[in-house]
Design a protein around this motif. Sequence first.
Motif, PDB file in Angstrom:
ATOM      1  N   SER A  21      52.836  50.432  31.814  1.00 33.18           N
ATOM      2  CA  SER A  21      52.762  51.803  32.336  1.00 33.18           C
ATOM      3  C   SER A  21      51.459  52.013  33.090  1.00 33.18           C
ATOM      4  O   SER A  21      50.400  51.537  32.649  1.00 33.18           O
ATOM      5  CB  SER A  21      52.828  52.783  31.164  1.00 33.18           C
ATOM      6  OG  SER A  21      52.739  54.115  31.633  1.00 33.18           O
ATOM      7  N   GLN A  22      51.526  52.775  34.177  1.00 31.88           N
ATOM      8  CA  GLN A  22      50.291  53.151  34.879  1.00 31.88           C
ATOM      9  C   GLN A  22      49.395  53.973  33.946  1.00 31.88           C
ATOM     10  O   GLN A  22      48.167  53.923  34.052  1.00 31.88           O
ATOM     11  CB  GLN A  22      50.612  53.956  36.140  1.00 31.88           C
ATOM     12  CG  GLN A  22      51.319  53.151  37.218  1.00 31.88           C
ATOM     13  CD  GLN A  22      50.510  51.951  37.679  1.00 31.88           C
ATOM     14  OE1 GLN A  22      49.284  51.997  37.779  1.00 31.88           O
ATOM     15  NE2 GLN A  22      51.194  50.844  37.941  1.00 31.88           N
ATOM     16  N   PHE A  23      50.024  54.689  33.029  1.00 28.77           N
ATOM     17  CA  PHE A  23      49.251  55.539  32.115  1.00 28.77           C
ATOM     18  C   PHE A  23      48.235  54.722  31.310  1.00 28.77           C
ATOM     19  O   PHE A  23      47.128  55.180  31.028  1.00 28.77           O
ATOM     20  CB  PHE A  23      50.206  56.259  31.158  1.00 28.77           C
ATOM     21  CG  PHE A  23      49.773  57.663  30.843  1.00 28.77           C
ATOM     22  CD1 PHE A  23      48.496  57.949  30.394  1.00 28.77           C
ATOM     23  CD2 PHE A  23      50.657  58.722  31.013  1.00 28.77           C
ATOM     24  CE1 PHE A  23      48.103  59.250  30.122  1.00 28.77           C
ATOM     25  CE2 PHE A  23      50.278  60.024  30.746  1.00 28.77           C
ATOM     26  CZ  PHE A  23      48.998  60.292  30.293  1.00 28.77           C
ATOM     27  N   LEU A  24      48.621  53.527  30.925  1.00 23.55           N
ATOM     28  CA  LEU A  24      47.764  52.708  30.056  1.00 23.55           C
ATOM     29  C   LEU A  24      47.192  51.493  30.797  1.00 23.55           C
ATOM     30  O   LEU A  24      46.807  50.516  30.160  1.00 23.55           O
ATOM     31  CB  LEU A  24      48.560  52.255  28.822  1.00 23.55           C
ATOM     32  CG  LEU A  24      48.977  53.369  27.852  1.00 23.55           C
ATOM     33  CD1 LEU A  24      49.750  52.790  26.672  1.00 23.55           C
ATOM     34  CD2 LEU A  24      47.764  54.143  27.343  1.00 23.55           C
ATOM     35  N   ARG A  25      47.107  51.570  32.114  1.00 23.66           N
ATOM     36  CA  ARG A  25      46.691  50.368  32.853  1.00 23.66           C
ATOM     37  C   ARG A  25      45.268  49.932  32.506  1.00 23.66           C
ATOM     38  O   ARG A  25      44.887  48.797  32.744  1.00 23.66           O
ATOM     39  CB  ARG A  25      46.873  50.551  34.359  1.00 23.66           C
ATOM     40  CG  ARG A  25      46.032  51.634  34.987  1.00 23.66           C
ATOM     41  CD  ARG A  25      46.223  51.652  36.516  1.00 23.66           C
ATOM     42  NE  ARG A  25      45.336  52.628  37.119  1.00 23.66           N
ATOM     43  CZ  ARG A  25      45.681  53.883  37.408  1.00 23.66           C
ATOM     44  NH1 ARG A  25      46.915  54.294  37.197  1.00 23.66           N
ATOM     45  NH2 ARG A  25      44.804  54.722  37.936  1.00 23.66           N
ATOM     46  N   ASN A  26      44.484  50.854  31.919  1.00 24.60           N
ATOM     47  CA  ASN A  26      43.104  50.500  31.539  1.00 24.60           C
ATOM     48  C   ASN A  26      42.899  50.502  30.026  1.00 24.60           C
ATOM     49  O   ASN A  26      41.776  50.533  29.550  1.00 24.60           O
ATOM     50  CB  ASN A  26      42.130  51.493  32.185  1.00 24.60           C
ATOM     51  CG  ASN A  26      42.381  52.914  31.679  1.00 24.60           C
ATOM     52  OD1 ASN A  26      43.317  53.155  30.911  1.00 24.60           O
ATOM     53  ND2 ASN A  26      41.557  53.860  32.107  1.00 24.60           N
ATOM     54  N   TYR A  27      43.980  50.497  29.247  1.00 25.09           N
ATOM     55  CA  TYR A  27      43.837  50.646  27.781  1.00 25.09           C
ATOM     56  C   TYR A  27      43.459  49.319  27.115  1.00 25.09           C
ATOM     57  O   TYR A  27      44.207  48.353  27.107  1.00 25.09           O
ATOM     58  CB  TYR A  27      45.126  51.206  27.174  1.00 25.09           C
ATOM     59  CG  TYR A  27      45.102  51.295  25.672  1.00 25.09           C
ATOM     60  CD1 TYR A  27      44.028  51.898  24.999  1.00 25.09           C
ATOM     61  CD2 TYR A  27      46.141  50.772  24.906  1.00 25.09           C
ATOM     62  CE1 TYR A  27      43.999  51.958  23.623  1.00 25.09           C
ATOM     63  CE2 TYR A  27      46.116  50.836  23.523  1.00 25.09           C
ATOM     64  CZ  TYR A  27      45.046  51.429  22.885  1.00 25.09           C
ATOM     65  OH  TYR A  27      45.009  51.487  21.520  1.00 25.09           O
TER      66      TYR A  27
END
Length: 446
Positions: A66-72
């Motif tokens: 997901s783009q939402f978690l691309r940096n998680y």
Amino acid sequence: ASYSRIAATDASIQAFLTLNEEGARAAAAEFDGALTAGGELGLLFGLPAGIKDNIVTEGLLTTCASQFLRNYDPIYSATVVKKLKSAQTVTIGKLNMDEFAMGGSNENSSFYPTRNPWNTDYVPGGSSGGSAASVAAGQVYFSLGSDTGGSIRQPAAYCGIVGLKPTYGLVSRYGLVAFASSLDQIGPLTKNVEDSAYVLQAIAGYDANDSTSANVDIPDYVSALTGDVKGLRIGVPKEYLGQGIDPKVKEAVIAALKQFESLGATWEEVSLPHTEYAVATYYLLASSEASSNLARFDGVRYGVRAENPDNLLELYRKSRSQGFGSEVKRRIMLGTYALSSGYYDAYYLKAQKVRTLIKQDFDNVFKDFDLIIGPTAPTPAFRIGEQVGDPLTMYLNDICTIPVSLAGIPAISVPCGFADGLPIGLQIIGKAFDERTVLRAAHAFE
Ligand code: GLN
């Protein structure tokens, strides 16, 4: 070897989202060192493994595609990841999937679709499509996937490998990013049934960090693989071989049943009468749970935050609009609607009742039979792009896997033939916590 295989094949397969080469080499050296120092040999010593990207790995990006978690970048590891570490497997990297495990083709990954190693014009299945394709392409020795309504079994079938969904509660969900908590289970994708038994042995077991974890004794799975299925009674649901099932799939399943017969098992047609309601029931329940679980992605706590919001509500709205893909939004809207006041009784509560009826269908058959066998999916893999515009057709692909998920029981998909060069999967379904019989039958068959 794993990384050179990935270098040679992943430009066309696109199974991986993140590679962990430095971490993998360090882990391998650590396990080697421990062994040289007289330590015990881990159950899965040195085996290169891939992990689906919705299973959190400390210090290794976990995006759920997901783009939402691309940096998680998680600060802890899932219980299964810790267990694999104590079995001394090496994490090669994180595998592509449908965004938040919603989908059956990998086309809902917000990064790029994984392709089927047998024919790269075709989907690998999903949502654990990266997990299945990486094993089929020989990039890793085994992988972990998650299955909510078929996401281990269906991609295993499409990619010609073995995929096991354990009984709900057998494997800890701690550190699995929740899609539908009452259905989600982690399980192994492997080249053969023996490997599946070994990986299950390593990851099964009670975990106080998961409130739905089952406190049961873990049997020895590998010793169940005796090759003997004499006297096993198999029920074959007529609903799984009827309308909508590709004749070539049906033919392969019948041939498999004949093979079981020649091995000394018996089979008979049975009925799971509520099967026709399973897809509707699942999409109401799974979407409802998803709408609640995904509320935590608000732009504040995890992942990406929208820039320059005017106020708090705007921050939520912008972050969620930008971060989620269209299938995830569709499920959140459907689930929010089904849970809302005035509709709850008509949809959510009704679906819960039908879920009980579906489970009772299985209980009734298991009074007289040891296993239930049918296809894993109604067709072999389809072409990339063929079904993207048609979510309902996509949902109907899950007709044979969803009832099992709703009932919480174990099932394995094993290869049982080909149609036009694409693999077909046989689904072997067992009683709750009877993975031993499921594995025994699958092993004797393969
Ligand atoms: N294809 C189903 C869905 O889209 C199953 C997904 C899964 O098991 N995670 O919900």
